[in-house]
Design an enzyme around this catalytic site. Structure first.
Site, PDB file in Angstrom:
ATOM      1  N   LYS A 198      24.318-100.662 -83.751  1.00  0.00           N
ATOM      2  CA  LYS A 198      23.833-100.797 -85.311  1.00  0.00           C
ATOM      3  C   LYS A 198      23.049-101.889 -85.270  1.00  0.00           C
ATOM      4  O   LYS A 198      23.353-103.235 -85.135  1.00  0.00           O
ATOM      5  CB  LYS A 198      24.838-100.876 -86.402  1.00  0.00           C
ATOM      6  CG  LYS A 198      25.679 -99.346 -86.341  1.00  0.00           C
ATOM      7  CD  LYS A 198      26.553 -99.495 -87.276  1.00  0.00           C
ATOM      8  CE  LYS A 198      27.337 -98.028 -87.397  1.00  0.00           C
ATOM      9  NZ  LYS A 198      28.281 -97.816 -88.517  1.00  0.00           N
ATOM     10  N   GLY A 374      32.569-113.759 -82.532  1.00  0.00           N
ATOM     11  CA  GLY A 374      31.939-114.004 -83.852  1.00  0.00           C
ATOM     12  C   GLY A 374      30.990-115.543 -84.021  1.00  0.00           C
ATOM     13  O   GLY A 374      30.031-115.616 -84.261  1.00  0.00           O
TER      14      GLY A 374
END
Length: 397
Positions: A198, A374
């Site tokens: 995405k 992350g």
């Protein structure tokens, strides 16, 4: 980036006899029986621990494991399997200490592992009282957990505020050096590869990179959205039509700087998302309405490989196709081999990227493999990580 380094303190003899608190990243996967299934993070923590022991320090190490509920310890939350594995790697017993916040007994030359730090109430919200108690346990705090560097928690940030000395361990220092080399002072051309399903999950990364890189290679579902933005049909492929304006903005931002987002000229399609689905190579302009694009085509892969081999610096986050399926792995494999053969400094991060590196056996041919998921993404977004921020503040006095 100016931070105090634990290696320098040890070389100067400043760790001798000192109580050293190491925040490591020992958050490893386990099976249903509690056996460690992949120990990379444990092995990566060993150099810092050895450094502290060889310097004559009294050594305390802690880490989080899983996602425990603060104040509610369960056996599955325990670092006991990590203590056993660490003992095997170090060739010595590693005692595990619970209830350690109010005091730890450890002598110079000794090592203890402090039970899961996320059990402590106030850890995740960086409670100042908890952070001060942790800081009181040590003379030197060593942050060596890049995987947690993007979180301001008591054991990663608060303790660094209050400890007498706060510094970066060898693993964190290596991340700082690699990130600086790749993004702060890159050798040009700087090429970034951003894959994933995405655009929305990586939009801020794409926008940040568009202001700095010379070529921005997009892959996976992200590439499909960019193909749509370039006026190509993508059939029933995964994409985000509502983000076409954002994709066009990235393309235009690159173009304004004389840089580019290479749009695939050929693709590999299938009629279904399955490992055994027949694969068809076709021109990007010939995608049918019922096609799924699952990889870049060989011509596109070869063109991108040429750009990578001519690069000065490469940043890689994400595959360019469904590399888990043999019929749709050629694009990612070609990209990976080009990175391995390139003379560029390369830095790679992210779970799928590491899986591709392992699959193609190129871990020794990437300049630096980041240990943080992350945290690595936030660096690519241009953010200053809390761990870097506080260590820089402490180094500045």
């Amino acid at each position: 980036m100016n931070v105090l380094r634990f290696s320098d303190l040890c070389a100067q003899g400043r760790a001798l006899g000192q109580r050293v608190f190491i925040r490591a990243d020992l958050n490893v996967p386990q099976d249903a029986e509690g056996h460690i299934t992949e120990d990379t993070r444990v092995r990566a923590s060993v150099p810092c621990i050895r450094m502290a022991l060889e310097a004559g320090a009294a050594v305390m190490v802690t880490s989080h494991l899983g996602r425990p509920t603060e104040g509610e310890f369960k056996p599955s939350d325990s670092l006991a399997p990590v203590a056993r594995r660490l003992g095997e790697l170090l060739g010595r017993e590693v005692p595990l200490v619970a209830g350690w916040v109010d005091g730890v007994t450890v002598a110079p030359g000794e090592l203890v592992l402090l039970e899961n730090c996320r059990i402590n109430p106030g850890e995740k919200k960086n409670n100042p009282e908890l952070a001060r108690k942790m800081a009181a346990l040590c003379d030197i705090f060593v942050h060596d957990a890049f995987g947690t560097a993007h979180r301001a928690e008591a054991s990663t940030y608060g303790i660094a505020q209050y400890a007498p000395v706060a510094c970066a361990g060898p693993l964190l220092a290596a991340e700082i050096d690699a990130i600086s080399q790749a993004l702060a002072q890159p050798k040009r051309p700087l090429v970034a590869i951003v894959g994933g399903s995405k655009v929305s999950s990586k939009l801020t990364i794409l926008q940040a990179l568009a202001a700095n890189v010379d070529q921005l290679i997009v892959g996976g579902g992200i590439a499909n959205t960019f193909m749509l933005a370039a006026g190509l049909k993508i059939g029933k492929s995964l994409a985000e039509p509502d983000l076409l304006a954002d994709a066009r903005a990235v393309i235009e931002a690159m173009k304004a700087r004389g840089a580019e987002v290479p749009i695939p000229t050929d693709v590999v399609t299938a009629k279904a998302f399955a490992a055994d689905a027949p694969a068809t190579i076709k021109a990007a302009a010939d995608v049918a309405d019922d096609d799924l694009i699952l990889d870049i085509g060989p011509d596109t892969a070869a063109r991108l490989a040429g750009q990578l081999k001519a690069a000065g610096t490469i940043v890689w986050n994400g595959p360019v196709g469904v590399f888990e399926f043999a019929a749709f792995e050629n694009g990612t494999r070609t990209i990976a081999r080009a990175i391995a053969e390139s003379e560029a400094f390369s830095i790679a991060g992210g779970g799928d990227t590491l899986a591709a590196i392992a699959k193609y056996g190129m871990d020794q041919q990437v300049g630096y493999i980041s240990t943080g998921g992350g945290a690595f993404l936030e660096v690519l977004e241009g953010k200053t990580l809390p761990a870097f921020e506080i260590l820089q503040q402490r180094a500045a006095g």
